[in-house]
Scaffold this active site. Structure first.
Site, PDB file in Angstrom:
ATOM      1  N   ASP A 199       0.927  -1.067   0.067  1.00  0.00           N
ATOM      2  CA  ASP A 199      -0.117   0.175  -0.105  1.00  0.00           C
ATOM      3  C   ASP A 199       0.885   1.378   0.122  1.00  0.00           C
ATOM      4  OD1 ASP A 199      -3.134   0.466   1.143  1.00  0.00           O
ATOM      5  OD2 ASP A 199      -1.745   2.273   1.098  1.00  0.00           O
ATOM      6  N   ILE A 200       0.379   2.194  -0.796  1.00  0.00           N
ATOM      7  CA  ILE A 200       1.251   3.442  -0.934  1.00  0.00           C
ATOM      8  C   ILE A 200       1.212   4.409   0.197  1.00  0.00           C
ATOM      9  CG2 ILE A 200      -0.415   4.923  -1.947  1.00  0.00           C
ATOM     10  CD1 ILE A 200       1.742   5.418  -4.143  1.00  0.00           C
ATOM     11  N   GLN A 211     -14.916   1.655   1.507  1.00  0.00           N
ATOM     12  CA  GLN A 211     -14.176   1.103   0.167  1.00  0.00           C
ATOM     13  C   GLN A 211     -14.070   2.409  -0.659  1.00  0.00           C
ATOM     14  OE1 GLN A 211     -16.088  -1.519  -2.747  1.00  0.00           O
ATOM     15  NE2 GLN A 211     -14.113  -2.017  -3.789  1.00  0.00           N
ATOM     16  N   HIS A 254     -10.308  -5.322  -3.065  1.00  0.00           N
ATOM     17  CA  HIS A 254      -8.731  -5.611  -2.506  1.00  0.00           C
ATOM     18  C   HIS A 254      -8.549  -6.009  -1.038  1.00  0.00           C
ATOM     19  CE1 HIS A 254     -10.162  -1.255  -2.191  1.00  0.00           C
ATOM     20  NE2 HIS A 254      -9.427  -1.424  -1.141  1.00  0.00           N
ATOM     21  N   PHE A 255      -7.742  -6.807  -0.667  1.00  0.00           N
ATOM     22  CA  PHE A 255      -7.900  -7.282   0.706  1.00  0.00           C
ATOM     23  C   PHE A 255      -6.343  -6.507   1.286  1.00  0.00           C
ATOM     24  CE2 PHE A 255     -10.710 -10.805   1.348  1.00  0.00           C
ATOM     25  CZ  PHE A 255     -11.019 -11.051  -0.151  1.00  0.00           C
ATOM     26  N   HIS A 256      -6.864  -5.624   2.468  1.00  0.00           N
ATOM     27  CA  HIS A 256      -5.496  -5.018   3.272  1.00  0.00           C
ATOM     28  C   HIS A 256      -5.064  -6.220   3.892  1.00  0.00           C
ATOM     29  CE1 HIS A 256      -6.494  -0.855   2.315  1.00  0.00           C
ATOM     30  NE2 HIS A 256      -7.814  -1.419   2.153  1.00  0.00           N
TER      31      HIS A 256
HETATM   32  P1  5GP Z   1      -9.881   1.297   0.617  1.00  0.00           P
HETATM   33  O1  5GP Z   1      -9.888   2.462   1.325  1.00  0.00           O
HETATM   34  O2  5GP Z   1     -10.436   1.222  -0.837  1.00  0.00           O
HETATM   35  O3  5GP Z   1      -9.997   0.029   1.249  1.00  0.00           O
HETATM   36  O4  5GP Z   1      -8.228   1.149   0.188  1.00  0.00           O
HETATM   37  C1  5GP Z   1      -7.525   1.653  -0.821  1.00  0.00           C
HETATM   38  C2  5GP Z   1      -6.044   1.524  -0.432  1.00  0.00           C
HETATM   39  O5  5GP Z   1      -5.412   1.704  -1.714  1.00  0.00           O
HETATM   40  C3  5GP Z   1      -5.229   2.702   0.573  1.00  0.00           C
HETATM   41  O6  5GP Z   1      -5.205   2.012   1.706  1.00  0.00           O
HETATM   42  C4  5GP Z   1      -4.844   3.422  -0.583  1.00  0.00           C
HETATM   43  O7  5GP Z   1      -3.435   3.948   0.433  1.00  0.00           O
HETATM   44  C5  5GP Z   1      -4.147   2.595  -1.436  1.00  0.00           C
HETATM   45  N1  5GP Z   1      -3.857   3.126  -2.807  1.00  0.00           N
HETATM   46  C6  5GP Z   1      -4.238   4.009  -3.302  1.00  0.00           C
HETATM   47  N2  5GP Z   1      -3.795   4.432  -4.554  1.00  0.00           N
HETATM   48  C7  5GP Z   1      -2.890   3.562  -4.756  1.00  0.00           C
HETATM   49  C8  5GP Z   1      -1.655   3.572  -5.657  1.00  0.00           C
HETATM   50  O8  5GP Z   1      -1.577   4.134  -6.604  1.00  0.00           O
HETATM   51  N3  5GP Z   1      -0.758   2.529  -5.412  1.00  0.00           N
HETATM   52  C9  5GP Z   1      -0.865   1.768  -4.070  1.00  0.00           C
HETATM   53  N4  5GP Z   1       0.053   1.094  -4.011  1.00  0.00           N
HETATM   54  N5  5GP Z   1      -1.819   1.693  -3.229  1.00  0.00           N
HETATM   55  C10 5GP Z   1      -2.803   2.791  -3.608  1.00  0.00           C
END
Ligand code: 5GP
Ligand code: ZN
Length: 137
Positions: A30-31, A94, A100-102
């Protein structure tokens, strides 16, 4: 999907720090990590939520989730546990509408907090909701 960040990462159009790539699955860091080693696992194909995914791909993704979690546990310094977080739809938090799974490594005193306030329910209410769900299985 054309304007999906994770589809672009899956196709290599946007760079990512990859951990694993194979079959229908990709894992990368995760970035904006919640903790060191915070990893994501995605199906390469675009699915908005878990409910859109075919069972076979679910199995593949879950196998990699387990593998990455095991590797994170033994390699990321201080890691003694991990959380798996998987959100479906905006209301659940989301942000990227691609499944996606964290995998979030946990260590003592990391100050992360995913706890919620515990509610109360009468047995009658539990049975009512159990019936609604069971009848749909
Ligand atoms: P959500 O909030 O949808 O569950 O998680 C999305 C995740 O994707 C966030 O933790 C965010 O930091 C990560 N993310 C968003 N854009 C990018 C990207 O361009 N590259 C990477 N590696 N992670 C990303
Ligand atoms: Zn996508």
């Amino acid at each position: 999907m054309d304007d999906c960040i994770f589809c672009k990462i899956g196709k290599g159009e946007i760079p990512s720090t990859k951990l694993y790539e194979g079959g229908n699955v990709l894992s990368f860091l995760d970035i904006n990590p919640a903790s060191k080693g915070h990893a994501l696992v995605i199906p390469k194909k675009h699915y908005h939520t878990l409910l859109d995914m075919p069972h076979e791909e679910m199995k593949e993704v879950m196998e990699i989730v387990q593998k990455i979690a095991a590797a994170v546990m033994t390699t990321i310094p201080g890691t003694e546990g991990f959380n798996i977080i998987q959100s479906n739809n905006e209301v659940a938090g989301q942000v990227i509408p691609h499944v996606h799974f964290h995998i979030i490594p946990r260590s003592k005193d990391d100050k992360l907090n995913f706890a919620w306030e515990q509610g109360n329910a009468e047995q009658e209410e539990l049975e009512k909701y159990a019936k609604l769900v069971k009848d749909k299985l």
